[in-house]
Design an enzyme around this catalytic site. Sequence first.
Site, mmCIF file in Angstrom:
data_model
loop_
_atom_site.group_PDB
_atom_site.id
_atom_site.type_symbol
_atom_site.label_atom_id
_atom_site.label_comp_id
_atom_site.label_asym_id
_atom_site.label_seq_id
_atom_site.Cartn_x
_atom_site.Cartn_y
_atom_site.Cartn_z
ATOM 1 N N SER A 122 0.821 -1.209 0.000
ATOM 2 C CA SER A 122 0.000 0.000 0.000
ATOM 3 C C SER A 122 0.856 1.260 0.000
ATOM 4 O O SER A 122 0.322 2.353 -0.142
ATOM 5 C CB SER A 122 -0.930 0.008 1.209
ATOM 6 O OG SER A 122 -0.196 -0.249 2.377
ATOM 7 N N HIS A 143 -2.984 -3.062 -6.181
ATOM 8 C CA HIS A 143 -3.339 -2.556 -4.856
ATOM 9 C C HIS A 143 -4.840 -2.633 -4.625
ATOM 10 O O HIS A 143 -5.613 -1.831 -5.142
ATOM 11 C CB HIS A 143 -2.843 -1.100 -4.720
ATOM 12 C CG HIS A 143 -3.093 -0.502 -3.375
ATOM 13 N ND1 HIS A 143 -3.306 0.837 -3.175
ATOM 14 C CD2 HIS A 143 -3.150 -1.068 -2.146
ATOM 15 C CE1 HIS A 143 -3.494 1.065 -1.888
ATOM 16 N NE2 HIS A 143 -3.409 -0.072 -1.243
ATOM 17 N N GLU A 155 -5.819 -0.458 -7.779
ATOM 18 C CA GLU A 155 -4.847 0.394 -8.458
ATOM 19 C C GLU A 155 -3.792 -0.518 -9.081
ATOM 20 O O GLU A 155 -3.222 -1.365 -8.390
ATOM 21 C CB GLU A 155 -4.178 1.349 -7.466
ATOM 22 C CG GLU A 155 -5.117 2.428 -6.952
ATOM 23 C CD GLU A 155 -4.478 3.350 -5.919
ATOM 24 O OE1 GLU A 155 -4.974 4.462 -5.750
ATOM 25 O OE2 GLU A 155 -3.490 2.944 -5.267
ATOM 26 N N ASN A 193 -4.250 7.270 -2.035
ATOM 27 C CA ASN A 193 -3.614 7.725 -0.802
ATOM 28 C C ASN A 193 -2.895 9.057 -0.960
ATOM 29 O O ASN A 193 -2.630 9.736 0.013
ATOM 30 C CB ASN A 193 -2.648 6.671 -0.264
ATOM 31 C CG ASN A 193 -3.390 5.619 0.538
ATOM 32 O OD1 ASN A 193 -4.496 5.871 1.001
ATOM 33 N ND2 ASN A 193 -2.808 4.456 0.673
#
Length: 510
Positions: A122, A143, A155, A193
Amino acid sequence: MAALPKEAVIGVIGAGVMGAGIAQVAAAAGHTVLLLDAQSEAIDRALADVDRGLQSRVRKGRLAADEARATLARLRRADWDDLAACALVIEAIAEDLEAKRTLVVRLQQVVGRDCIIATNTSSLSITAIAAGSAHPERVVGMHFFNPPARMRLVEVVSGVDTSPAVARTVFATAEAWGKKAATAKSTPGYIVNRIARPFYGEAWMVLSENAASPATLDAIVRDCGGFPMGPFELMDLIGHDVNLKVTQSVFEATFFDRRYVPSLGQQELVRAGRLGRKTGHGIYDFRDGAAPPQPAVEEGSEPVARVVAVGSLGIATPIITRLEAAGIDVVRVQGRGRSAEAGWLEVGAARLMLTDGRPATRRAAEDEHEHLILFDLALDYANTPRLGLAPADQCGEAALRTVCATLAQGGFACSKMDDVAGMIVLRIIAMLVNEAADAVAYGICTADAIDDAMRYGVNYPRGPMAWAESVGLDFFARVLANLREHYGGERYRTSVLIQRRGWTRSGFRE
Ligand code: NAI
């Protein structure tokens, strides 16, 4: 590029929270899945968890019992040598660069020539994980979000050496598994993120300026911004330790870009052990007997019967419609100069207008109007149950109460904030748009990938690019310039693509 066929065997290494969920997704899509973990009990737990998850879906009528049985039967405990049969191995072991690099090297000694090795990391660089292995071109980020069986987004992250064909196969495979895939270059935080940082960071900044209580700010973000949760309640759910760690890792990985600077307030919470729901206390108190947090709603006095609308309210025009529907007479006056496009409402003694990133007190001085009250951005003014209001310091209490009473007629609960530049929703959205524009400018991902990622990865009601397009880049450019002028420093620097006013949806440049 086609997805891997159903007959392709998938390996999953690391059968923890993520590995178990990923294995379930692949098995449900029809693949035989080989599970491997350093601890044999982890596989027992994973199989039991998957079984429980499937049975619960069967009970709710969402899955046929024989399909659940078949999915479970496709999950197999495996040894290293069995992995030779795999077309794709996804690793979900601990988040440790050296452990992942060692694993990739070892895997490439076992698997076949064409096997793709995907990592569910991550936060680590895909380039760094692949470096030193025999075939870095076959290593790619895949991901998933937690829990993988429920969250739609995957992702697909390419390192410097990842072959485009490998990334395309993984993209197509994720979509064939019922996921929404979004492609990105390996970069700190990838898409979600990174782009989501301002959702938390700006909220902390506004809170540190004592603009309102967390419950009030959360309510404004939820009700006006249309987000499923406000930033503070969401951080309590994620855990402040986890949220702070992600922020710190993006901050450090961007060579300490001030835009991502972590919050001292959050660090203090972590030091106190107030990690959120999981410890019973974070921003909010979840312990037995604790009073649920209540957002502040301003008391109104007497509503006015007539309001004057000067110029155009632009996206906020439905406020007028709602007041009229409530029987208030709205007199429209043509605006001149700035008011032609950035108009306002005269409500009793008060002037009510949309924030543009300047504090109300400053605008009141510039416009020479004492009783100036700004309102916050909303996703849908026609339906928002709440409006965030920021009165100028000069604004009288009576003027504010008249505005609140009048807006209440149109169905708006008014929550007051202190006079913070850009308020809360606009500030968050402007910085999400800025972050997203930078990601496109730097060739990290496309505008489409960003909107998909934010909608499917963190359930935003509207992607930042769609926000930019619906409100207009001129407006966001002005807001960011105002924020930068107000605060100084690097944090609110405007992305080159906002300065150039555009991007294409599927490319990286205008
Ligand atoms: P976890 O701690 O629940 O599971 C990790 C599993 O890997 C454990 O069962 C452990 O025994 C096993 N393991 C550790 N080292 C191993 C090795 N060298 N060989 C074989 N097995 C090994 O961790 P979790 O939460 O499932 O995370 C796994 C990966 O997924 C991490 O890279 C994490 O950053 C990433 N991730 C986690 C998310 C989350 O919300 N938990 C979300 C997205 C990604």
